[in-house]
Design a protein around this motif. Structure first.
Motif, PDB file in Angstrom:
ATOM      1  N   LYS A  67      74.710 -13.897 -36.088  1.00  0.00           N
ATOM      2  CA  LYS A  67      75.875 -13.520 -35.293  1.00  0.00           C
ATOM      3  C   LYS A  67      76.857 -14.685 -35.175  1.00  0.00           C
ATOM      4  O   LYS A  67      78.074 -14.507 -35.273  1.00  0.00           O
ATOM      5  CB  LYS A  67      75.429 -13.076 -33.896  1.00  0.00           C
ATOM      6  CG  LYS A  67      74.710 -11.741 -33.849  1.00  0.00           C
ATOM      7  CD  LYS A  67      74.342 -11.400 -32.412  1.00  0.00           C
ATOM      8  CE  LYS A  67      73.600 -10.074 -32.328  1.00  0.00           C
ATOM      9  NZ  LYS A  67      73.210  -9.757 -30.929  1.00  0.00           N
ATOM     10  N   ALA A  68      76.295 -15.895 -34.930  1.00  0.00           N
ATOM     11  CA  ALA A  68      77.153 -17.065 -34.782  1.00  0.00           C
ATOM     12  C   ALA A  68      77.893 -17.374 -36.073  1.00  0.00           C
ATOM     13  O   ALA A  68      79.072 -17.739 -36.062  1.00  0.00           O
ATOM     14  CB  ALA A  68      76.313 -18.269 -34.354  1.00  0.00           C
TER      15      ALA A  68
ATOM     16  N   SER B 185      81.782 -10.939 -26.087  1.00  0.00           N
ATOM     17  CA  SER B 185      81.027 -10.865 -27.343  1.00  0.00           C
ATOM     18  C   SER B 185      80.761 -12.239 -27.945  1.00  0.00           C
ATOM     19  O   SER B 185      80.228 -12.346 -29.039  1.00  0.00           O
ATOM     20  CB  SER B 185      81.805 -10.008 -28.360  1.00  0.00           C
ATOM     21  OG  SER B 185      83.072 -10.592 -28.632  1.00  0.00           O
ATOM     22  N   PHE B 186      81.112 -13.307 -27.225  1.00  0.00           N
ATOM     23  CA  PHE B 186      81.019 -14.653 -27.790  1.00  0.00           C
ATOM     24  C   PHE B 186      79.572 -15.101 -27.974  1.00  0.00           C
ATOM     25  O   PHE B 186      78.733 -14.910 -27.099  1.00  0.00           O
ATOM     26  CB  PHE B 186      81.741 -15.642 -26.876  1.00  0.00           C
ATOM     27  CG  PHE B 186      81.579 -17.074 -27.311  1.00  0.00           C
ATOM     28  CD1 PHE B 186      82.288 -17.574 -28.385  1.00  0.00           C
ATOM     29  CD2 PHE B 186      80.683 -17.908 -26.663  1.00  0.00           C
ATOM     30  CE1 PHE B 186      82.132 -18.879 -28.795  1.00  0.00           C
ATOM     31  CE2 PHE B 186      80.515 -19.216 -27.063  1.00  0.00           C
ATOM     32  CZ  PHE B 186      81.248 -19.702 -28.129  1.00  0.00           C
ATOM     33  N   GLN B 187      79.311 -15.712 -29.120  1.00  0.00           N
ATOM     34  CA  GLN B 187      78.036 -16.372 -29.402  1.00  0.00           C
ATOM     35  C   GLN B 187      78.348 -17.727 -30.011  1.00  0.00           C
ATOM     36  O   GLN B 187      79.017 -17.800 -31.044  1.00  0.00           O
ATOM     37  CB  GLN B 187      77.181 -15.552 -30.382  1.00  0.00           C
ATOM     38  CG  GLN B 187      76.690 -14.230 -29.830  1.00  0.00           C
ATOM     39  CD  GLN B 187      75.635 -14.423 -28.761  1.00  0.00           C
ATOM     40  OE1 GLN B 187      75.029 -15.495 -28.673  1.00  0.00           O
ATOM     41  NE2 GLN B 187      75.419 -13.409 -27.947  1.00  0.00           N
TER      42      GLN B 187
ATOM     43  N   GLY C 262      83.065 -21.480 -32.899  1.00  0.00           N
ATOM     44  CA  GLY C 262      83.049 -21.181 -31.474  1.00  0.00           C
ATOM     45  C   GLY C 262      81.931 -21.947 -30.787  1.00  0.00           C
ATOM     46  O   GLY C 262      80.813 -22.023 -31.291  1.00  0.00           O
ATOM     47  N   VAL C 263      82.239 -22.555 -29.623  1.00  0.00           N
ATOM     48  CA  VAL C 263      81.246 -23.323 -28.873  1.00  0.00           C
ATOM     49  C   VAL C 263      81.421 -23.051 -27.382  1.00  0.00           C
ATOM     50  O   VAL C 263      82.456 -22.528 -26.950  1.00  0.00           O
ATOM     51  CB  VAL C 263      81.371 -24.847 -29.130  1.00  0.00           C
ATOM     52  CG1 VAL C 263      81.141 -25.175 -30.593  1.00  0.00           C
ATOM     53  CG2 VAL C 263      82.736 -25.361 -28.665  1.00  0.00           C
ATOM     54  N   LEU C 264      80.386 -23.401 -26.613  1.00  0.00           N
ATOM     55  CA  LEU C 264      80.518 -23.460 -25.162  1.00  0.00           C
ATOM     56  C   LEU C 264      80.961 -24.873 -24.826  1.00  0.00           C
ATOM     57  O   LEU C 264      80.194 -25.829 -24.982  1.00  0.00           O
ATOM     58  CB  LEU C 264      79.194 -23.133 -24.478  1.00  0.00           C
ATOM     59  CG  LEU C 264      78.785 -21.663 -24.429  1.00  0.00           C
ATOM     60  CD1 LEU C 264      77.370 -21.533 -23.868  1.00  0.00           C
ATOM     61  CD2 LEU C 264      79.760 -20.852 -23.600  1.00  0.00           C
TER      62      LEU C 264
ATOM     63  N   PRO D 260      83.711 -20.332 -23.372  1.00  0.00           N
ATOM     64  CA  PRO D 260      83.893 -20.260 -24.825  1.00  0.00           C
ATOM     65  C   PRO D 260      85.140 -21.026 -25.256  1.00  0.00           C
ATOM     66  O   PRO D 260      86.171 -20.981 -24.588  1.00  0.00           O
ATOM     67  CB  PRO D 260      84.033 -18.754 -25.081  1.00  0.00           C
ATOM     68  CG  PRO D 260      83.436 -18.093 -23.876  1.00  0.00           C
ATOM     69  CD  PRO D 260      83.730 -18.997 -22.745  1.00  0.00           C
ATOM     70  N   ASP D 261      85.017 -21.719 -26.367  1.00  0.00           N
ATOM     71  CA  ASP D 261      86.149 -22.506 -26.874  1.00  0.00           C
ATOM     72  C   ASP D 261      85.948 -22.736 -28.355  1.00  0.00           C
ATOM     73  O   ASP D 261      84.910 -22.373 -28.928  1.00  0.00           O
ATOM     74  CB  ASP D 261      86.241 -23.832 -26.129  1.00  0.00           C
ATOM     75  CG  ASP D 261      87.661 -24.391 -26.086  1.00  0.00           C
ATOM     76  OD1 ASP D 261      88.486 -23.973 -26.936  1.00  0.00           O
ATOM     77  OD2 ASP D 261      87.942 -25.225 -25.209  1.00  0.00           O
TER      78      ASP D 261
END
Length: 397
Positions: A234-235, A259-261, A298-300, A307-308
């Protein structure tokens, strides 16, 4: 020790063989009836201490019949009619059909056919299967008196009260709701540990021998690895989409929080940047991320907990270090406050505190505690809240 499993005997009386019966001698039928008259009874006098069950062995049946057969001139020869072999986990299993021919001095015979089945880790499965077939051939053909229990009990007694304590765990473990649920497996492991059964010997679905604890842990590891692989896919898909959007919009990426991973490798770069002590170190991380095509992953973000995009966080982190406007501890506490309501940034803050040895005493709920203790308590509270919340919260946990 693995034991043989037997099926009841089938007896077939045959007429005269190619030998001409000697009329001076009684028939084998007459002699076998005399053997039955003289045979002594056989009980389950054997006991297996290792596996705690009573048994009636083949030696007992042979011992009961040996002298009566000699006295009346009857002898026996075996003939294996067919057999099958298979591997059951670490065990070699054999199933065979055996004919036992009983001859009298007149030359006629009676044939008894029985089944024998047994397993062994080495080369004794055939021997055990033959012994199992022989025992029931003798018991059924000559109606050897046994104790008050039924012959259907076989060698091994299985009353409910004598079941292995681990049997109930294995019955529950086979249910899909437990076998495919990490949380249920963890709860079972805790329960089995309290019962002192983690070292109990069990056999898994494939027949492999292990301890109950090993089986539960191995299954949990498989499920966790499968889940991690799904999240990784997914990531990777999310990163590919983010990179495509960045290329189309000039680097501006919009992320849907629902939906962020986070990308695992991109998150690793973000975590390293959070621990960096100079702008140069952050720039080095940016170069490595660019070479791996991860700057738009995408990261936390460790500073906000939300999310960023990795590139955006690295830019902020580099500027933060270049300004020198806050101390290391002030920057750390700012990240703690920003991520206070989320599991992932709180966990990252705790890991950072442990790695850097940060454990300053801070006010907390009317008391003063070390920041590591505060973060541990907060992380526990967030996890408990997530376990009681909706799907999104459980996913975050």
């Amino acid at each position: 020790m693995p034991q043989g499993m037997e099926a009841p005997a089938g007896t077939m009386a045959e007429g005269q063989t190619s030998h001409t019966q000697n009329q001076a001698h009684p028939s084998v039928y007459q002699l076998m009836s005399l053997v039955m008259r003289d045979v002594r009874n056989v009980g389950k006098d054997g006991f297996n201490k290792a596996q705690n069950y009573s048994f009636r062995g083949v030696d007992d049946a042979i011992g009961a019949l040996a002298q009566p057969l000699r006295d009346h001139g009857v002898f026996m020869t075996p003939e294996v009619l067919d057999f099958q072999t298979e591997v059951r986990g670490k065990m070699n299993a054999v199933r065979m059909r055996v004919a036992f021919h009983f001859y009298g001095p007149a030359g006629d015979r009676v044939t008894t056919i029985t089944l024998g089945e047994a397993s062994d880790v080495a080369d004794k499965a055939s021997n055990k299967a033959m012994s199992a077939a022989l025992k029931y051939a003798l018991v059924h053909t000559f109606m050897i008196p046994v104790d008050s229990r039924s012959l259907d009990d076989g060698d091994r007694d299985h009353p409910v009260g004598q079941r292995s304590p681990a049997d109930s765990y294995m019955e529950r473990l086979r249910k899909p709701a437990v076998w495919n649920n990490v949380t249920a497996l963890q709860a079972m492991h805790t329960e089995a540990k309290a019962d002192g059964l983690l070292s109990a010997t069990v056999y898994g679905p494939g027949g492999d021998e292990s301890t109950l604890g090993e089986l539960i842990v191995a299954r949990g590891t498989v499920l966790k690895n499968e889940a991690a692989e799904r999240e990784k896919r997914k990531a990777a898909e999310a990163a590919a989409v983010a990179a495509q959007v960045a290329a189309e919009t000039g680097g501006t990426v919009t992320i849907d929080p629902e939906s962020f991973q986070p990308h695992p490798d991109g998150q690793d770069f973000a975590n390293q940047a959070a621990l960096a002590t100079s702008r140069e170190a952050v720039e080095s991380l940016r170069a490595d991320a660019e070479s791996q095509g991860l700057v738009n992953a995408g990261v936390l973000a460790p500073d906000s907990g939300g999310p960023d995009v990795l590139a955006a966080y690295l830019e902020r982190r580099g500027a933060e270090l270049a300004s020198g406007s806050e101390s290391e501890f002030e920057g750390f506490m700012r990240r703690v406050r920003n991520g206070w309501n989320s599991i992932a940034p709180t966990r990252m803050a705790l890991e950072e505190a442990r790695q850097k040895g940060i454990n300053d005493v801070v006010p907390f709920e009317g008391d003063h505690l070390g920041i590591q203790d505060v973060l541990e308590m907060r992380l526990k509270a967030l996890k408990e809240k997530a376990s009681q919340g909706g799907d999104a919260e459980r996913s975050a946990a």
